[in-house]
Design a protein around this motif. Sequence first.
Motif, short mmCIF file in Angstrom:
data_model
loop_
_atom_site.label_atom_id
_atom_site.label_comp_id
_atom_site.label_asym_id
_atom_site.label_seq_id
_atom_site.Cartn_x
_atom_site.Cartn_y
_atom_site.Cartn_z
N CYS A 167 34.08 -2.09 63.89
CA CYS A 167 33.43 -2.41 62.60
C CYS A 167 33.51 -3.91 62.36
O CYS A 167 32.54 -4.53 61.93
N ARG A 168 34.67 -4.49 62.66
CA ARG A 168 34.81 -5.94 62.48
C ARG A 168 33.88 -6.69 63.44
O ARG A 168 33.24 -7.68 63.07
N ALA A 169 33.76 -6.17 64.66
CA ALA A 169 32.87 -6.80 65.65
C ALA A 169 31.42 -6.72 65.17
O ALA A 169 30.64 -7.68 65.29
N ALA A 170 31.04 -5.57 64.62
CA ALA A 170 29.66 -5.39 64.14
C ALA A 170 29.36 -6.38 63.02
O ALA A 170 28.25 -6.93 62.95
N LEU A 171 30.34 -6.63 62.17
CA LEU A 171 30.11 -7.54 61.04
C LEU A 171 29.90 -8.98 61.50
O LEU A 171 29.03 -9.68 60.98
N VAL A 172 30.67 -9.43 62.49
CA VAL A 172 30.45 -10.81 62.94
C VAL A 172 29.10 -10.92 63.68
O VAL A 172 28.41 -11.94 63.59
N GLN A 173 28.70 -9.86 64.33
CA GLN A 173 27.40 -9.88 65.02
C GLN A 173 26.25 -9.89 64.00
O GLN A 173 25.27 -10.63 64.16
N ALA A 174 26.39 -9.08 62.95
CA ALA A 174 25.35 -9.05 61.92
C ALA A 174 25.25 -10.41 61.24
O ALA A 174 24.16 -10.92 60.98
N ALA A 175 26.41 -11.01 60.99
CA ALA A 175 26.42 -12.34 60.35
C ALA A 175 25.74 -13.37 61.24
O ALA A 175 25.11 -14.32 60.76
N ALA A 176 25.84 -13.18 62.54
CA ALA A 176 25.22 -14.13 63.48
C ALA A 176 23.71 -13.92 63.60
O ALA A 176 23.02 -14.74 64.20
N GLY A 177 23.23 -12.79 63.07
CA GLY A 177 21.78 -12.57 63.09
C GLY A 177 21.32 -11.43 63.97
O GLY A 177 20.12 -11.29 64.24
N SER A 178 22.26 -10.58 64.39
CA SER A 178 21.85 -9.42 65.19
C SER A 178 20.97 -8.49 64.34
O SER A 178 21.24 -8.26 63.16
N ASP A 179 19.91 -7.98 64.95
CA ASP A 179 19.01 -7.07 64.23
C ASP A 179 19.43 -5.62 64.41
O ASP A 179 19.13 -4.77 63.58
N ARG A 196 28.83 2.12 57.17
CA ARG A 196 29.50 1.81 55.90
C ARG A 196 29.92 0.35 55.86
O ARG A 196 29.76 -0.33 54.84
N ALA A 197 30.43 -0.13 56.99
CA ALA A 197 30.87 -1.54 57.03
C ALA A 197 29.67 -2.47 56.83
O ALA A 197 29.74 -3.43 56.04
N LEU A 198 28.57 -2.18 57.49
CA LEU A 198 27.38 -3.03 57.35
C LEU A 198 26.86 -2.99 55.92
O LEU A 198 26.56 -4.03 55.33
N ASP A 199 26.74 -1.79 55.38
CA ASP A 199 26.20 -1.67 54.02
C ASP A 199 27.13 -2.35 53.01
O ASP A 199 26.66 -3.01 52.08
N GLY A 200 28.42 -2.20 53.23
CA GLY A 200 29.40 -2.81 52.33
C GLY A 200 29.28 -4.32 52.30
O GLY A 200 29.61 -4.97 51.30
N ALA A 201 28.81 -4.89 53.40
CA ALA A 201 28.69 -6.35 53.48
C ALA A 201 27.25 -6.81 53.21
O ALA A 201 26.94 -7.99 53.39
N HIS A 204 22.10 -4.02 54.87
CA HIS A 204 21.40 -2.73 54.85
C HIS A 204 20.27 -2.69 55.87
O HIS A 204 19.88 -1.63 56.34
N HIS A 205 19.71 -3.86 56.16
CA HIS A 205 18.54 -3.93 57.03
C HIS A 205 18.91 -3.89 58.51
O HIS A 205 18.03 -3.74 59.36
N VAL A 206 20.16 -4.05 58.83
CA VAL A 206 20.55 -4.06 60.25
C VAL A 206 20.58 -2.62 60.78
O VAL A 206 21.22 -1.75 60.20
N GLN A 207 19.85 -2.40 61.86
CA GLN A 207 19.75 -1.05 62.44
C GLN A 207 20.98 -0.70 63.28
O GLN A 207 21.67 -1.59 63.77
N ILE A 208 21.14 0.60 63.48
CA ILE A 208 22.12 1.07 64.47
C ILE A 208 21.38 1.88 65.54
O ILE A 208 20.72 2.87 65.24
N MET A 209 21.45 1.37 66.77
CA MET A 209 20.94 2.12 67.92
C MET A 209 22.16 2.67 68.65
O MET A 209 22.92 1.90 69.25
N SER A 210 22.36 3.95 68.54
CA SER A 210 23.59 4.51 69.10
C SER A 210 23.43 4.93 70.56
O SER A 210 22.47 5.60 70.91
N TYR A 211 24.38 4.49 71.37
CA TYR A 211 24.48 5.06 72.72
C TYR A 211 25.03 6.48 72.49
O TYR A 211 26.24 6.69 72.46
N THR A 212 24.14 7.41 72.28
CA THR A 212 24.52 8.75 71.83
C THR A 212 25.06 9.60 72.96
O THR A 212 26.11 10.23 72.84
N ALA A 213 24.29 9.66 74.03
CA ALA A 213 24.70 10.46 75.19
C ALA A 213 24.94 9.50 76.33
O ALA A 213 24.05 9.20 77.12
#
Length: 346
Positions: A167-179, A196-201, A204-213
């Motif tokens: 979650c912390r890694a995702a936040l620094v990436q989003a802050a850097a401009g990851s889409d 939740r971490a992204l929305d909390g910060a 909201h516009h940052v997508q999540i593409m999950s490596y699901t399988a």
Amino acid sequence: MTFHRGDEGRPQTSGLDDILKGRRMRRLRRADWSRRLVRETTLTVDDLIWPVFVVDGENVRVDVPSMPGVQRLSIDLAAAQAEEAARLGIPAIAIFPYTDPDLRDTMGSEAVNEQNLVCRATRAMKAAAPEVGLITDVALDPFTSHGHDGVLAGEEILNDETVAQMCRAALVQAAAGSDVIAPSDMMDGRVGAIRRALDGAGYHHVQIMSYTAKYASAFYGPFRDAVGTNKTLRGDKRTYQMDFGNIDEAVREAELDLNEGADSIMVKPGMPYLDVIRRLKDTFAVPTFAYQVSGEYAMIKAAAANGWIDGERAMWESLAAFKRAGADGVLTYFAPFIARQMKARG
Ligand code: PBG
């Protein structure tokens, strides 16, 4: 008349006519114009995601021996590559770092450094080509000294501690401009926690593409060369990545990820798992991506280099297969090569 076994060798024209009654499948295949008209699926540049390996330094370009045609690039060259993606019309790039071994530790601390290689590359590539989507992988393996995707305690990968770190890694990436944040680790509950971490910060516009399988696979070998985890990886990833015998389990993973807020899902590796793509697409009808992984790329390149297969045709055929299986797009190391051909064809 009926067609008997053993009649195959004899001239049977009139008899065959009778059997076929005008149903000749080859009629539509006779000419190129006709084959083009009836083709059921097509691959376009809009289907491509270009994975890029970044490394520290300036004007650095290092070949990845097990992936001919693929290089690690320093950030200045990666930014130029983002511009090339824009010129070619490739919609998105996925960024993977080769982290300096001295910066790797048991916790993957460098993953949460807002000045890490991924974040610096993201900022530079965004500035160079704002219209190109940037997808950043969130997993700890490029940052850990043991090469695992999580925090290791003894022989155990700790799930919840890993998710917190991601979650912390995702936040620094989003802050850097990851889409797009793309968790590639297979920890439980990570999609919901990252959402939740992204929305909390406020992201909201940052997508999540999950490596699901994501399967525990032999086909990731060359990638691990590229990010420098092959030599350090202790054991294997079978306690978190999926068993290759399973497909119902992929449905349950997808259900969880979508409930937790994934915008799109991914199946990985690609070609050996086309059935999984089809099953998830038919079941959930959500944006579904395939990752034609490093080992798949290496196999095609190696066979082509030996003159055993036609590499160009295998590239087109292998990528078209993902569309036929129901994928909306493909992460592929062939992205720039096929996009150049698409552009040349107009
Ligand atoms: C890291 C990650 C891997 C790949 C993408 N992200 C390797 C792994 O899980 O060991 C593999 C991609 C490829 O082989 O092309 N979690």
